[in-house]
Motif scaffolding. Structure first.
Motif, PDB file in Angstrom:
ATOM      1  N   ARG A 175       0.854  -1.194   0.000  1.00 40.13           N
ATOM      2  CA  ARG A 175       0.000   0.000   0.000  1.00 40.13           C
ATOM      3  C   ARG A 175       0.890   1.246   0.000  1.00 40.13           C
ATOM      4  O   ARG A 175       2.081   1.167   0.337  1.00 40.13           O
ATOM      5  CB  ARG A 175      -0.934   0.010   1.213  1.00 40.13           C
ATOM      6  N   PRO A 176       0.351   2.385  -0.353  1.00 37.80           N
ATOM      7  CA  PRO A 176       1.173   3.607  -0.382  1.00 37.80           C
ATOM      8  C   PRO A 176       1.392   4.167   1.028  1.00 37.80           C
ATOM      9  O   PRO A 176       0.467   4.706   1.643  1.00 37.80           O
ATOM     10  CB  PRO A 176       0.343   4.564  -1.247  1.00 37.80           C
ATOM     11  N   TYR A 177       2.612   4.022   1.531  1.00 32.91           N
ATOM     12  CA  TYR A 177       2.944   4.560   2.855  1.00 32.91           C
ATOM     13  C   TYR A 177       3.365   6.027   2.723  1.00 32.91           C
ATOM     14  O   TYR A 177       3.981   6.423   1.732  1.00 32.91           O
ATOM     15  CB  TYR A 177       4.093   3.759   3.481  1.00 32.91           C
ATOM     16  N   ARG A 178       3.108   6.813   3.761  1.00 32.96           N
ATOM     17  CA  ARG A 178       3.452   8.236   3.733  1.00 32.96           C
ATOM     18  C   ARG A 178       4.778   8.547   4.418  1.00 32.96           C
ATOM     19  O   ARG A 178       5.223   9.687   4.401  1.00 32.96           O
ATOM     20  CB  ARG A 178       2.337   9.059   4.375  1.00 32.96           C
ATOM     21  N   SER A 179       5.398   7.542   4.999  1.00 32.61           N
ATOM     22  CA  SER A 179       6.716   7.729   5.597  1.00 32.61           C
ATOM     23  C   SER A 179       7.352   6.368   5.802  1.00 32.61           C
ATOM     24  O   SER A 179       6.659   5.337   5.832  1.00 32.61           O
ATOM     25  CB  SER A 179       6.626   8.471   6.936  1.00 32.61           C
ATOM     26  N   GLU A 180       8.668   6.369   5.959  1.00 32.41           N
ATOM     27  CA  GLU A 180       9.372   5.125   6.225  1.00 32.41           C
ATOM     28  C   GLU A 180       8.964   4.556   7.574  1.00 32.41           C
ATOM     29  O   GLU A 180       8.833   3.336   7.731  1.00 32.41           O
ATOM     30  CB  GLU A 180      10.887   5.356   6.184  1.00 32.41           C
ATOM     31  N   GLN A 181       8.741   5.426   8.556  1.00 33.71           N
ATOM     32  CA  GLN A 181       8.347   4.953   9.878  1.00 33.71           C
ATOM     33  C   GLN A 181       7.004   4.248   9.835  1.00 33.71           C
ATOM     34  O   GLN A 181       6.791   3.236  10.519  1.00 33.71           O
ATOM     35  CB  GLN A 181       8.298   6.125  10.859  1.00 33.71           C
ATOM     36  N   GLU A 182       6.086   4.761   9.026  1.00 30.13           N
ATOM     37  CA  GLU A 182       4.777   4.112   8.900  1.00 30.13           C
ATOM     38  C   GLU A 182       4.927   2.705   8.353  1.00 30.13           C
ATOM     39  O   GLU A 182       4.261   1.773   8.815  1.00 30.13           O
ATOM     40  CB  GLU A 182       3.870   4.942   7.990  1.00 30.13           C
TER      41      GLU A 182
END
Length: 317
Positions: free
Chosen positions: A272-279
């Motif tokens: 899925r499209p994550y908004r950050s590496e941490q997510e």
């Protein structure tokens, strides 16, 4: 074996034929008695006269002559291209000006293995194996993966904007250990692939496998620098674990962990499209738990790895 709607079994055919041949029944009377057409009754009676009881079994429906079958010369050309170039039906069909379905039919007729079952370098069929018990062999590998910039990459922002944000975000290194028999996996996201990092990861992975009742006997890795170091060698030797490395340019030898790498890319990293590496990193532990405890594995008859590790919950200590 007659189909389920066939009016006669082999025993019924024999009884019909004997009524006509031995008892002298007229064909129409025998056909009415056994609820078939007179033509069918005549066929089985004729076979009985010619070959006896053996003639009552089904015969092959394959035609005696196939005038539209692909020419033998063309079949040989298809097989030659497949063996020498290891191409699929579509590419072979384009080269030989044939229909892909024709090429596929020829390859199937001669029992040629699918390309995914062949070693790309040699063209030989890959010999698949599975060890008899957990811990007999553990596969270890590292997967390098680019980080996601804050705000998301091209999957969130689109490619033009994603190109402007991707520079300088660095990489993550996914260290993974997979038990050959059970496919139970232990994995961590780390900052590099240095020998100290890889060795420390293995010590934690070894403790994890030991905690669930798996005694590790051998470890299989590729020829990466960290796995050829004295630090790695001494750590395994101190624990009484044998180390085995794959032959150069033969990643399929370590195929179980390579396959897990592809699975985690498809089902976690790019799922899925994550908004950050941490997510994305926050989602990894839950995915790994699902893989070990709930996700069905085709090599395990649709069951998860946990079904092959009796003490995975740690209740038997």
């Amino acid at each position: 074996m007659p189909h389920r709607n066939a009016p006669l079994t082999e025993t019924g055919r024999l009884r019909l034929a004997r009524c006509v041949v031995e008892d002298g029944w007229p064909l129409r009377r025998a056909a009415e008695r056994f609820q078939v057409s007179p033509t069918t009754a005549q066929r089985w009676a004729t076979r009985y006269r010619a070959t006896g009881e053996a003639g009552m079994s089904d015969r092959s429906s394959r035609p005696h002559h196939s005038p539209r079958r692909t020419a033998t010369r063309t079949e040989r050309r298809i097989i030659k291209v497949r063996v020498l170039r290891r191409w699929g039906p579509a590419r072979i069909a384009h080269l030989l000006n044939l229909a892909p379905s024709t090429v596929h039919r020829v390859l199937t007729r001669f029992g040629l293995a699918r390309l995914k079952h062949l070693d790309r370098a040699t063209g030989r069929v890959i010999r698949r194996y599975e060890h008899d018990r957990p811990g007999e062999l553990v596969h270890v590998d590292i997967k390098k993966l680019g980080n996601i910039p804050d705000g998301g990459g091209h999957k969130v922002l689109g490619r033009p904007a994603g190109r402007r944000t991707r520079s300088g975000v660095g990489y993550q290194y996914i260290h993974t250990a997979v038990d050959d028999h059970s496919r139970l996996a232990y994995s961590e996201i780390l900052t590099d692939e240095k020998k100290e990092t890889a060795t420390a990861f293995w010590q934690r992975a070894h403790a994890y496998f030991t905690g669930v009742g798996i005694t590790v006997e051998r470890v299989l890795t590729d020829n990466g620098a960290c796995y050829k170091s004295h630090t790695w060698r001494d750590t395994l030797a101190a624990a009484g674990i044998a180390h085995k490395r794959t032959r150069p340019y033969r990643p399929q030898t370590n195929g179980k962990v390579e396959r897990l790498n592809r699975t985690l890319l498809d089902e976690w990293a790019y799922a899925r499209p994550y908004r950050s590496e941490q997510e994305r990193r926050d989602a990894f532990p839950a995915w790994l738990h699902t893989y070990n405890h709930h996700r069905g594995h085709t090599a395990l008859a649709g069951k998860p790895p946990a079904t092959r590790v009796p003490n995975l919950t740690g209740q038997y200590t």
